[in-house]
Enzyme design. Structure first.
Site, PDB file in Angstrom:
ATOM      1  N   CYS A 260     -77.014 -67.590 -21.221  1.00 42.96           N
ATOM      2  CA  CYS A 260     -78.171 -66.688 -21.242  1.00 42.96           C
ATOM      3  C   CYS A 260     -79.244 -67.285 -20.319  1.00 42.96           C
ATOM      4  O   CYS A 260     -79.108 -68.422 -19.847  1.00 42.96           O
ATOM      5  CB  CYS A 260     -78.716 -66.584 -22.665  1.00 42.96           C
TER       6      CYS A 260
ATOM      7  N   HIS B   4     -75.213 -76.375 -27.002  1.00 40.06           N
ATOM      8  CA  HIS B   4     -74.111 -76.626 -27.934  1.00 40.06           C
ATOM      9  C   HIS B   4     -72.777 -76.379 -27.243  1.00 40.06           C
ATOM     10  O   HIS B   4     -72.029 -75.468 -27.598  1.00 40.06           O
ATOM     11  CB  HIS B   4     -74.261 -75.745 -29.173  1.00 40.06           C
TER      12      HIS B   4
ATOM     13  N   GLU C 163     -83.348 -74.750 -33.658  1.00 44.54           N
ATOM     14  CA  GLU C 163     -84.397 -73.763 -33.327  1.00 44.54           C
ATOM     15  C   GLU C 163     -85.164 -73.353 -34.584  1.00 44.54           C
ATOM     16  O   GLU C 163     -86.398 -73.277 -34.580  1.00 44.54           O
ATOM     17  CB  GLU C 163     -83.788 -72.514 -32.663  1.00 44.54           C
TER      18      GLU C 163
ATOM     19  N   ASN D 198     -74.743 -68.949 -31.975  1.00 44.10           N
ATOM     20  CA  ASN D 198     -74.485 -67.582 -31.498  1.00 44.10           C
ATOM     21  C   ASN D 198     -72.998 -67.331 -31.293  1.00 44.10           C
ATOM     22  O   ASN D 198     -72.518 -66.226 -31.469  1.00 44.10           O
ATOM     23  CB  ASN D 198     -75.332 -67.278 -30.254  1.00 44.10           C
TER      24      ASN D 198
HETATM   25  S1  SF4 Z   1     -84.036 -67.084 -26.763  1.00 44.01           S
HETATM   26 FE1  SF4 Z   1     -82.182 -68.295 -27.001  1.00 44.01          FE
HETATM   27  S2  SF4 Z   1     -80.534 -66.817 -26.562  1.00 44.01           S
HETATM   28 FE2  SF4 Z   1     -82.412 -65.914 -25.760  1.00 44.01          FE
HETATM   29  S3  SF4 Z   1     -82.566 -66.515 -23.617  1.00 44.01           S
HETATM   30 FE3  SF4 Z   1     -83.684 -68.042 -24.816  1.00 44.01          FE
HETATM   31  S4  SF4 Z   1     -82.192 -69.670 -25.237  1.00 44.01           S
HETATM   32 FE4  SF4 Z   1     -81.052 -67.842 -24.638  1.00 44.01          FE
END
Ligand code: SF4
Length: 284
Positions: free
Chosen positions: A12, A40, A125, A228
């Site tokens: 992402c 991860h 997180e 995720n």
């Molecule tokens: S919030 Fe998490 S899933 Fe979304 S872009 Fe940022 S790191 Fe990636």
């Protein structure tokens, strides 16, 4: 055999940024500490460690003035304070979307809200975000904890409740939590619904549902500790009986040739190279 690869598979935006920036730091300064695994995914971390990344669990034994990378998941308020005390040189790669949630949480605290964070209690997180939510807050991981959450809200004496989420939390589980909380307590509290699940997560989960419902087997690629990736596997297995989770192509041990259609999805911390290797092995 037809193989359908999800378009939203792989890194992402937040992960891309953290990996690219870390590579730049390592090229420029050499050995650099990182608080926790940058992403991860073992393959990505192994590669960065070879370039000089030193993964540590705490700041305790790091010499003062050292350079320390903060990963995309973010950290707790206390870690920022400790880093300041030790005069550490932080390279803060917390995803900008996570920083926005921390800022939102602080504003909600100032506005007198009890904050419910839908998230995984052991996930870095969620641990980071809850530290910005003040003392009137709680993490809910599953619906069976709802009574504990309601008691905590009652005990706080607050009349306003905000429901936020870890960026990689399950969309469906979040909706269920909101529904149950507001149904059971709709008259007693004012609710602020902030579905802070990242759009990258939302798109990936939706695509996973779509593919899993039309294939004979589903392969999810990603790290075993990646929240995720595990959510994708949960979604896939609820819709497709032949769902598998693999970290690399070496984990492909079933005979997939018995299936006509195979779907492939990958988590947000899975590098392109791992996806390509899996596809190549499936094709062969
Ligand atoms: S919030 Fe998490 S899933 Fe979304 S872009 Fe940022 S790191 Fe990636």
């Amino acid at each position: 055999m037809e193989v359908i690869l999800g378009k939203t598979s792989g890194f992402c935006g937040g992960v891309i940024r953290s990996v690219l920036e870390t590579e730049k730091v390592l090229d420029k300064y050499g050995d650099t500490y990182c608080l926790g695994e940058l992403v991860h995914n073992k393959q990505v971390v192994d590669k960065l460690e070879k370039k000089g990344l030193v993964v540590v669990d705490t700041l305790d034994n790091i010499p003062s003035q050292s350079r320390v990378i903060i990963r995309a998941h973010g950290v707790t308020k206390e870690v920022y304070e400790q880093a300041k005390e030790k005069n550490l040189n932080l390279v803060d790669l917390t995803c900008l979307k996570v920083i926005k949630i921390h800022e939102m949480a602080e504003k909600l605290v100032d506005d007198g809200y009890f904050i419910v964070l839908a998230g995984q209690k052991s996930h870095p997180e969620a641990i980071g975000t809850i530290s910005f939510c003040g003392e009137n807050s709680a993490i809910i991981e599953n619906l069976d904890e709802i009574d504990f959450i309601i008691d905590s809200i009652k005990n706080s004496g607050l009349k306003k409740v905000a429901i936020i989420a870890q960026t990689t939390y399950s969309m469906d589980k979040y909706d269920q939590i909101v529904e149950v909380l507001s149904k059971k307590n709709g008259d007693s509290y004012e609710f602020e619904i902030q579905k802070t699940i990242c759009n990258a997560t939302e798109m990936r989960q939706n695509e996973c549902k779509e593919i899993a419902s039309k294939v004979d087997a589903m392969i999810i690629i990603g790290g075993k500790h990646s929240s995720n990736t595990l959510k994708l596997y949960d979604i896939a297995s609820s819709l497709c009986n032949n769902s598998y989770i693999v970290e690399t192509a070496d984990d492909l041990i079933e005979d997939y040739s018995i299936f006509d259609k195979v779907g492939v999805m990958a988590g947000a911390s899975t590098p392109k190279s791992s996806i390509e290797e899996v596809l190549k092995k499936l094709e062969s």
